[in-house]
Design a protein around this motif. Structure first.
Motif, PDB file in Angstrom:
ATOM      1  N   ALA A  26       4.109  -5.550  -6.184  1.00  0.00           N
ATOM      2  CA  ALA A  26       4.296  -4.403  -6.545  1.00  0.00           C
ATOM      3  C   ALA A  26       2.735  -3.678  -6.044  1.00  0.00           C
ATOM      4  N   GLU A  27       1.712  -4.341  -6.294  1.00  0.00           N
ATOM      5  CA  GLU A  27       0.414  -3.690  -5.670  1.00  0.00           C
ATOM      6  C   GLU A  27       0.457  -3.519  -4.302  1.00  0.00           C
ATOM      7  N   LEU A  28       0.955  -4.641  -3.414  1.00  0.00           N
ATOM      8  CA  LEU A  28       0.972  -4.389  -1.943  1.00  0.00           C
ATOM      9  C   LEU A  28       1.821  -2.984  -1.672  1.00  0.00           C
ATOM     10  N   THR A  29       2.956  -2.984  -2.301  1.00  0.00           N
ATOM     11  CA  THR A  29       3.877  -1.756  -2.076  1.00  0.00           C
ATOM     12  C   THR A  29       3.069  -0.451  -2.131  1.00  0.00           C
ATOM     13  N   ALA A  30       2.423  -0.335  -3.532  1.00  0.00           N
ATOM     14  CA  ALA A  30       1.491   0.831  -3.520  1.00  0.00           C
ATOM     15  C   ALA A  30       0.441   1.029  -2.529  1.00  0.00           C
ATOM     16  N   ALA A  31      -0.170  -0.134  -2.335  1.00  0.00           N
ATOM     17  CA  ALA A  31      -1.175   0.071  -1.336  1.00  0.00           C
ATOM     18  C   ALA A  31      -0.690   0.554   0.096  1.00  0.00           C
ATOM     19  N   CYS A  32       0.549   0.076   0.368  1.00  0.00           N
ATOM     20  CA  CYS A  32       1.138   0.534   1.508  1.00  0.00           C
ATOM     21  C   CYS A  32       1.592   2.103   1.421  1.00  0.00           C
ATOM     22  N   ALA A  33       2.027   2.435   0.359  1.00  0.00           N
ATOM     23  CA  ALA A  33       2.670   3.875  -0.007  1.00  0.00           C
ATOM     24  C   ALA A  33       1.267   4.738  -0.021  1.00  0.00           C
ATOM     25  N   GLN A  34       0.019   4.309  -0.110  1.00  0.00           N
ATOM     26  CA  GLN A  34      -0.955   5.175  -0.447  1.00  0.00           C
ATOM     27  C   GLN A  34      -1.938   5.061   0.873  1.00  0.00           C
ATOM     28  N   GLY A  35      -1.344   4.254   1.698  1.00  0.00           N
ATOM     29  CA  GLY A  35      -1.992   4.319   3.231  1.00  0.00           C
ATOM     30  C   GLY A  35      -3.103   3.332   3.094  1.00  0.00           C
ATOM     31  N   ASP A  36      -3.300   2.511   2.235  1.00  0.00           N
ATOM     32  CA  ASP A  36      -4.396   1.693   2.191  1.00  0.00           C
ATOM     33  C   ASP A  36      -4.537   0.544   2.990  1.00  0.00           C
ATOM     34  N   VAL A  37      -4.570   0.561   4.309  1.00  0.00           N
ATOM     35  CA  VAL A  37      -4.156  -0.877   5.086  1.00  0.00           C
ATOM     36  C   VAL A  37      -5.025  -1.882   4.791  1.00  0.00           C
ATOM     37  N   ASP A  38      -6.350  -1.733   4.510  1.00  0.00           N
ATOM     38  CA  ASP A  38      -7.164  -2.877   4.211  1.00  0.00           C
ATOM     39  C   ASP A  38      -6.793  -3.600   2.789  1.00  0.00           C
ATOM     40  N   GLY A  39      -6.641  -2.564   1.781  1.00  0.00           N
ATOM     41  CA  GLY A  39      -5.933  -3.132   0.521  1.00  0.00           C
ATOM     42  C   GLY A  39      -4.803  -4.099   0.622  1.00  0.00           C
TER      43      GLY A  39
END
Length: 88
Positions: free
Chosen positions: A43-56
């Motif tokens: 879920a955290e990975l999905t949220a990071a992707c949706a927010q464009g947080d590539v490094d995260g």
């Protein structure tokens, strides 16, 4: 609830390798808390992707991959110790 006998190929703190009756290949029993943690990580990975947080997203995916690799390694070791071919 039904009680059955299973083959325990490798005990595990968070993932025991077992073979259920009638199954050719063993599986891994993942404890509920560990499953919940894995779900949270995805879920955290999905949220990071949706927010464009590539490094995260990369950090999260590497952590999750390492955890899955550890479980898969334990599974493969148990199969090898018991002379069972991999199902893949």
């Amino acid at each position: 609830m039904e009680r059955i006998e299973i083959e325990l190929l490798a005990p595990g703190g968070n993932g025991a390798v077992v073979r259920m009756p009638g199954r050719r290949y063993p599986g891994v029993v993942i404890q509920g808390d560990s499953l919940s943690i894995m779900r949270r990580q995805v879920a955290e990975l999905t949220a990071a992707c949706a927010q464009g947080d590539v490094d995260g997203a990369l950090d999260l995916s590497q952590f999750l991959l390492a955890d899955l690799d550890e479980n898969l390694g334990s599974y493969e070791d148990a199969l090898a110790r018991h002379g069972i071919p991999r199902p893949y």
